[in-house]
Design a protein around this motif. Structure first.
Motif, PDB file in Angstrom:
ATOM      1  N   ARG A   1      -6.209  -0.639  -1.838  1.00 33.91           N
ATOM      2  CA  ARG A   1      -5.021   0.101  -2.887  1.00 33.91           C
ATOM      3  C   ARG A   1      -5.521   1.304  -3.302  1.00 33.91           C
ATOM      4  O   ARG A   1      -5.103   1.362  -5.132  1.00 33.91           O
TER       5      ARG A   1
ATOM      6  N   LEU B   1      -0.679   7.316   9.340  1.00 33.65           N
ATOM      7  CA  LEU B   1      -0.888   6.267   8.923  1.00 33.65           C
ATOM      8  C   LEU B   1      -0.668   5.394   7.921  1.00 33.65           C
ATOM      9  O   LEU B   1      -0.942   4.308   8.289  1.00 33.65           O
TER      10      LEU B   1
ATOM     11  N   ALA C   1      -7.539   4.615   6.083  1.00 34.64           N
ATOM     12  CA  ALA C   1      -6.689   2.502   6.292  1.00 34.64           C
ATOM     13  C   ALA C   1      -7.062   2.350   5.536  1.00 34.64           C
ATOM     14  O   ALA C   1      -6.399   1.265   5.123  1.00 34.64           O
ATOM     15  N   GLU C   2      -8.668   2.128   5.340  1.00 39.68           N
ATOM     16  CA  GLU C   2      -9.509   1.634   4.722  1.00 39.68           C
ATOM     17  C   GLU C   2      -9.269   1.685   2.829  1.00 39.68           C
ATOM     18  O   GLU C   2      -9.131   0.863   2.592  1.00 39.68           O
ATOM     19  N   ASP C   3      -9.121   3.063   3.041  1.00 45.60           N
ATOM     20  CA  ASP C   3      -8.557   2.990   1.306  1.00 45.60           C
ATOM     21  C   ASP C   3      -7.171   2.314   1.095  1.00 45.60           C
ATOM     22  O   ASP C   3      -7.149   2.265  -0.622  1.00 45.60           O
ATOM     23  N   VAL C   4      -6.403   2.190   2.164  1.00 41.40           N
ATOM     24  CA  VAL C   4      -4.727   1.710   2.150  1.00 41.40           C
ATOM     25  C   VAL C   4      -4.840   0.507   1.635  1.00 41.40           C
ATOM     26  O   VAL C   4      -4.425  -0.040   0.586  1.00 41.40           O
ATOM     27  N   ALA C   5      -6.023   0.160   2.341  1.00 42.41           N
ATOM     28  CA  ALA C   5      -6.820  -1.299   2.518  1.00 42.41           C
ATOM     29  C   ALA C   5      -6.598  -1.642   1.061  1.00 42.41           C
ATOM     30  O   ALA C   5      -6.438  -3.093   0.583  1.00 42.41           O
TER      31      ALA C   5
ATOM     32  N   ARG D   1       0.035   2.554  11.170  1.00 42.37           N
ATOM     33  CA  ARG D   1      -1.031   1.949  11.529  1.00 42.37           C
ATOM     34  C   ARG D   1      -1.465   1.112  10.236  1.00 42.37           C
ATOM     35  O   ARG D   1      -1.548  -0.011  10.526  1.00 42.37           O
ATOM     36  N   THR D   2      -1.048   1.348   9.099  1.00 34.06           N
ATOM     37  CA  THR D   2      -1.435   0.137   7.859  1.00 34.06           C
ATOM     38  C   THR D   2      -0.063  -0.771   7.189  1.00 34.06           C
ATOM     39  O   THR D   2      -0.595  -1.401   6.451  1.00 34.06           O
TER      40      THR D   2
ATOM     41  N   ARG E   1      -9.766   6.426  10.208  1.00 33.40           N
ATOM     42  CA  ARG E   1      -9.560   4.828   9.689  1.00 33.40           C
ATOM     43  C   ARG E   1     -10.057   4.918   8.068  1.00 33.40           C
ATOM     44  O   ARG E   1     -10.264   3.845   7.601  1.00 33.40           O
TER      45      ARG E   1
ATOM     46  N   ALA F   1       1.809   0.332   5.216  1.00 29.86           N
ATOM     47  CA  ALA F   1       1.905   0.814   4.164  1.00 29.86           C
ATOM     48  C   ALA F   1       3.612   1.637   3.366  1.00 29.86           C
ATOM     49  O   ALA F   1       3.920   1.968   4.723  1.00 29.86           O
TER      50      ALA F   1
ATOM     51  N   GLY G   1       1.288  -1.360  -0.504  1.00 26.01           N
ATOM     52  CA  GLY G   1       0.054   0.047   0.288  1.00 26.01           C
ATOM     53  C   GLY G   1       0.728   1.185  -0.380  1.00 26.01           C
ATOM     54  O   GLY G   1       1.859   1.079   0.222  1.00 26.01           O
TER      55      GLY G   1
END
Length: 274
Positions: free
Chosen positions: A175, A211, A169-173, A214-215, A166, A217, A105
């Motif tokens: 892609r 971020l 973080a969902e956007d990173v997951a 946390r992720t 949050r 990325a 990510g």
């Protein structure tokens, strides 16, 4: 009269070459006067680089600032091939973006340089979904801005969006590439980072580092630079650090290198240093 709407409507209709010609001509006139915002930029550049900007660099700053605003206003009406033709990025630097997105990510920290907004439009055209955060400006400006960017495949959250970290973080997951302006803190929760090769200290947002940690990325810096009729994009190596402060110090080091090489593209029209 809705002046905001009028400016938005007129700006959206200005062809690129007309806007660029206007920016060049207007900057020569505007540069004849002193403006507090330009003086603040000059003070920031002198503190960052150890040398005051030249008169030509002051004029070029104004040209770049005008171009950035005109391009942003008209961006929704640009054809895909025009966007792709204007952007100049090496294959190696483009591969850095795609490689991070395919792997852990990607979180991107950007300074206020060149046209970061246009860089997002280019990404959307090459299949990279872009997510960012912006101030909720009054007078319907934020709504117009976010709606125009949504039409180009970009998602813009207001900075006061509930649970924005949050969502990012969902956007990173998923892609998507999360891009965050990071050379100026808009809150009182920033981290203070020494500016390399100067006695200055800047307060920058911790968000990109938080971020990325946390992720899991990659954290990279992207800088954009007006260069002739084109916009050059540069993508850094992955930044490393064990703490938020170390990660943001690595980002500031990339910012500092870009400002040292190209001060007239740093559109920081305020004092950057504490």
């Amino acid at each position: 009269m809705d002046w905001t709407g009028l400016v938005w409507t007129l700006g959206a209709r200005v062809p690129r070459r007309v806007g660029d010609a206007f920016a060049r001509a207007a900057s020569r006139v505007i540069a004849l006067k002193r403006f507090p915002a330009v003086d603040a930029w000059a003070a920031s550049v002198e503190r960052a680089n150890g040398v005051a900007p030249t008169r030509q660099q002051r004029r070029l700053l104004l040209e770049n600032w005008l171009r950035n605003n005109l391009w942003s206003l008209s961006l929704a009406k640009w054809r895909d091939d025009d966007v792709l033709r204007v952007v100049d990025i090496s294959d190696d630097h483009a591969a850095r973006l795609h490689g991070s997105l395919a792997g852990p990510g990607l979180v991107v920290a950007l300074p206020h340089m060149g046209s970061w907004d246009f860089a997002g439009a280019w990404c959307a055209r090459v299949g990279i979904k872009v997510v960012s955060v912006a101030e909720r400006l009054p007078g319907g400006v934020f709504e117009r801005f976010s709606a125009a960017r949504a039409g180009m495949g970009m998602t813009i959250y207001p900075v006061d969006q509930p649970e924005v970290m949050r969502l990012l973080a969902e956007d990173v997951a998923a892609r998507r590439m999360v891009c965050l302006l990071a050379d100026r803190d808009l809150s009182s929760r920033g981290v203070r980072i020494p500016w390399p090769e100067s006695d200055g200290v800047v307060s920058v947002p911790a968000g990109p580092a938080l971020l990325a940690r946390r992720t899991g990325a990659d954290l990279r810096v992207v800088t954009t630079h007006f260069s002739g009729e084109r916009l050059r994009l540069e993508v850094s190596d992955v930044l490393h650090g064990d703490t938020v402060e170390e990660l943001m110090a690595a980002a500031v080091a990339v910012f500092a290198s870009a400002v040292r090489r190209d001060p007239a593209n740093w559109l920081m029209l305020r004092r950057a240093f504490r």
